[in-house]
Design a protein around this motif. Structure first.
Motif, PDB file in Angstrom:
ATOM      1  N   ASN A 231       4.158   7.352  -8.240  1.00  0.00           N
ATOM      2  CA  ASN A 231       5.194   6.696  -9.067  1.00  0.00           C
ATOM      3  C   ASN A 231       6.392   6.192  -8.325  1.00  0.00           C
ATOM      4  OD1 ASN A 231       3.804   7.112 -11.369  1.00  0.00           O
ATOM      5  ND2 ASN A 231       4.896   8.580 -12.375  1.00  0.00           N
ATOM      6  N   LEU A 232       6.876   7.288  -7.352  1.00  0.00           N
ATOM      7  CA  LEU A 232       8.330   6.958  -6.674  1.00  0.00           C
ATOM      8  C   LEU A 232       7.939   5.681  -5.778  1.00  0.00           C
ATOM      9  CD1 LEU A 232       9.674  10.492  -6.288  1.00  0.00           C
ATOM     10  CD2 LEU A 232      10.656   8.730  -7.795  1.00  0.00           C
TER      11      LEU A 232
ATOM     12  N   LEU B 144       2.023  15.170  -6.073  1.00  0.00           N
ATOM     13  CA  LEU B 144       1.470  14.006  -5.847  1.00  0.00           C
ATOM     14  C   LEU B 144       1.693  12.855  -6.659  1.00  0.00           C
ATOM     15  CD1 LEU B 144      -0.659  12.498  -4.095  1.00  0.00           C
ATOM     16  CD2 LEU B 144      -2.376  13.576  -5.375  1.00  0.00           C
ATOM     17  N   ILE B 145       1.366  13.226  -8.090  1.00  0.00           N
ATOM     18  CA  ILE B 145       1.493  12.176  -8.874  1.00  0.00           C
ATOM     19  C   ILE B 145       3.053  11.439  -9.025  1.00  0.00           C
ATOM     20  CG2 ILE B 145       1.238  11.507 -11.319  1.00  0.00           C
ATOM     21  CD1 ILE B 145      -1.419  12.197  -9.342  1.00  0.00           C
TER      22      ILE B 145
ATOM     23  N   VAL C 231       0.987  -1.259  -0.004  1.00  0.00           N
ATOM     24  CA  VAL C 231       0.096   0.005  -0.044  1.00  0.00           C
ATOM     25  C   VAL C 231       0.919   1.298  -0.091  1.00  0.00           C
ATOM     26  CG1 VAL C 231      -1.729   1.449   1.171  1.00  0.00           C
ATOM     27  CG2 VAL C 231      -1.706  -1.214   1.210  1.00  0.00           C
ATOM     28  N   VAL C 232       0.738   2.265  -1.008  1.00  0.00           N
ATOM     29  CA  VAL C 232       1.498   3.292  -1.239  1.00  0.00           C
ATOM     30  C   VAL C 232       0.711   4.552  -0.934  1.00  0.00           C
ATOM     31  CG1 VAL C 232       2.794   4.952  -2.754  1.00  0.00           C
ATOM     32  CG2 VAL C 232       3.022   2.349  -2.789  1.00  0.00           C
ATOM     33  N   ILE C 233       1.166   5.194   0.132  1.00  0.00           N
ATOM     34  CA  ILE C 233       0.461   6.590   0.646  1.00  0.00           C
ATOM     35  C   ILE C 233       1.437   7.594   0.504  1.00  0.00           C
ATOM     36  CG2 ILE C 233      -0.715   7.654   2.550  1.00  0.00           C
ATOM     37  CD1 ILE C 233      -1.358   4.931   3.851  1.00  0.00           C
ATOM     38  N   ALA C 234       1.065   8.735  -0.349  1.00  0.00           N
ATOM     39  CA  ALA C 234       1.926   9.869  -0.494  1.00  0.00           C
ATOM     40  C   ALA C 234       1.265  10.979   0.423  1.00  0.00           C
ATOM     41  CB  ALA C 234       1.971  10.273  -1.990  1.00  0.00           C
TER      42      ALA C 234
ATOM     43  N   ALA D  25       8.094  -0.166  -3.901  1.00  0.00           N
ATOM     44  CA  ALA D  25       7.201  -1.159  -3.304  1.00  0.00           C
ATOM     45  C   ALA D  25       7.848  -2.632  -3.735  1.00  0.00           C
ATOM     46  CB  ALA D  25       5.832  -1.157  -4.074  1.00  0.00           C
ATOM     47  N   THR D  26       7.685  -3.546  -2.994  1.00  0.00           N
ATOM     48  CA  THR D  26       8.079  -4.930  -3.205  1.00  0.00           C
ATOM     49  C   THR D  26       6.950  -6.044  -3.428  1.00  0.00           C
ATOM     50  OG1 THR D  26       8.366  -5.378  -0.945  1.00  0.00           O
ATOM     51  CG2 THR D  26      10.203  -4.523  -1.916  1.00  0.00           C
TER      52      THR D  26
END
Length: 348
Positions: free
Chosen positions: A202-203, A197-198, A126-129, A208-209
């Motif tokens: 991407n980063l 944000l965008i 889960v990616v949270i910017a 992420a693994t």
């Protein structure tokens, strides 16, 4: 404008579910076929078990016993007049009084509780910017994911700090890092300059693994059994992007409510201003059909799930996009042109 943008973004809350699928049939070798050929065999499960609906039996990933309902109003006198309403676009005065692990209101269709999902769901990041986010809102988002995700499926939560001003928002420095150290699935990376944000999303994907990546906003709370319905269509077809239905959380009293009529499946559309809009066809169908994944030409942006390699194969988000707005069209149009899959689902 900052205040208005935060208010709009915060109207995202609990998850039901939906998918987005291209309706176009391609006659030549497609980007989808090329993508499949590049995947290791482990991504395409030849023994995929179809989800199945049992009308009189609770599904295999549903919490038992069912937690008490939550998401009610929290009234703090004078909260709406505090400066934090301008600073954050929401009442941090109220948020700070609410438990970080509060229960949520179950706003799903009744049939969502009766679905059984495969036991071999893909590992998920889960990616949270975030940027200059309120601490209690951010941590409550993380805690909801940790508490309501299958342990063997959730691999990690990747926080991407988009160059927050630690001098003005010191809670995002050592206080946040100390809290993260108490967990075993949360890590943080900090941009060395403001990326937007965008680009930050991407980063996050690159770091992420997990096999699947889920984007979440930094100020939402996931609902009961939120993750298996998003992952199952991706397990079936890695070239699928799944999108949840979301409900608003009030920015002042933090109550939650549904904005959708029962027995409807909202479909994402766009108009020439490239703004996301919805149609709400009324479907007099069974609960099984009503809570099944369904196609839609456009996703809402913000909260989506996808196979990591799939996302990278279409180029991710255009790095020229910086702030919220427009990415939902850009990624949806890519999927249409590449003849890949974009589906909506009511998360059962």
């Amino acid at each position: 404008m900052k205040h208005l943008a935060l208010l709009m973004i915060f109207q995202i809350g609990f998850l039901d579910c939906y998918l987005l699928r291209s309706f176009k049939q391609c006659q030549t070798q497609t980007s989808k076929e090329i993508f499949y050929a590049s995947l290791p065999s482990s991504f395409c499960d030849k023994n995929f078990a179809l989800p199945f609906y049992t009308p009189d039996v609770v599904g295999n990933y549903e919490p038992f016993p069912s937690p008490p309902p939550g998401g009610e109003k929290t009234i703090v006198l004078g909260a709406a007049l505090k400066f934090d309403m301008i600073e954050y676009g929401m009442s941090m005065t109220t948020s700070d009084t609410i438990p970080l692990d509060r229960d949520v209101k179950d706003l799903r269709e009744p049939g969502c509780k009766n679905w059984n999902y495969p036991s071999n769901l893909p590992s998920t990041s889960v990616v949270i910017a975030f940027h200059n986010e309120g601490l209690s809102v951010l941590i409550r988002t993380i805690v909801s994911v940790l508490n309501r995700s299958p342990t063997k499926v959730l691999k990690e939560i990747v926080l991407v700090d988009d160059f927050s001003n630690i001098n003005e928002f010191p809670h995002l420095g050592s206080e946040l890092e100390d809290w993260i150290k108490k967990t075993n699935k949360v890590r943080i990376s900090r941009n060395k300059k403001r990326e937007g944000l965008i680009v930050s999303k991407n980063l996050g994907v690159l770091q992420a693994t997990g096999e699947v990546v889920v984007f979440l906003d930094a100020h939402c709370e996931v609902g009961l059994n939120w993750l298996p319905p998003l992952l199952t269509p991706i397990l079936r077809d890695p070239a699928t992007l799944t999108v949840p239905i979301v409900y608003p959380i009030d920015h002042t009293d933090f109550s939650s409510r549904s904005v959708y009529a029962r027995s409807t499946k909202p479909i994402g559309i766009w108009e020439w201003g490239l703004l996301y809009k919805e149609l709400h066809p009324v479907l007099a169908e069974s609960q099984e059909n009503l809570t099944s994944p369904y196609p839609s030409p456009l996703h809402a942006g913000g909260l989506i799930a996808f196979n990591k390699e799939y996302f990278l194969s279409v180029g991710g988000y255009d790095p020229g996009l910086k702030v919220w707005g427009g990415e939902q069209c850009e990624l949806s149009f890519k999927i249409w042109m590449f003849c890949l899959v974009l589906e909506d689902m009511i998360l059962g």
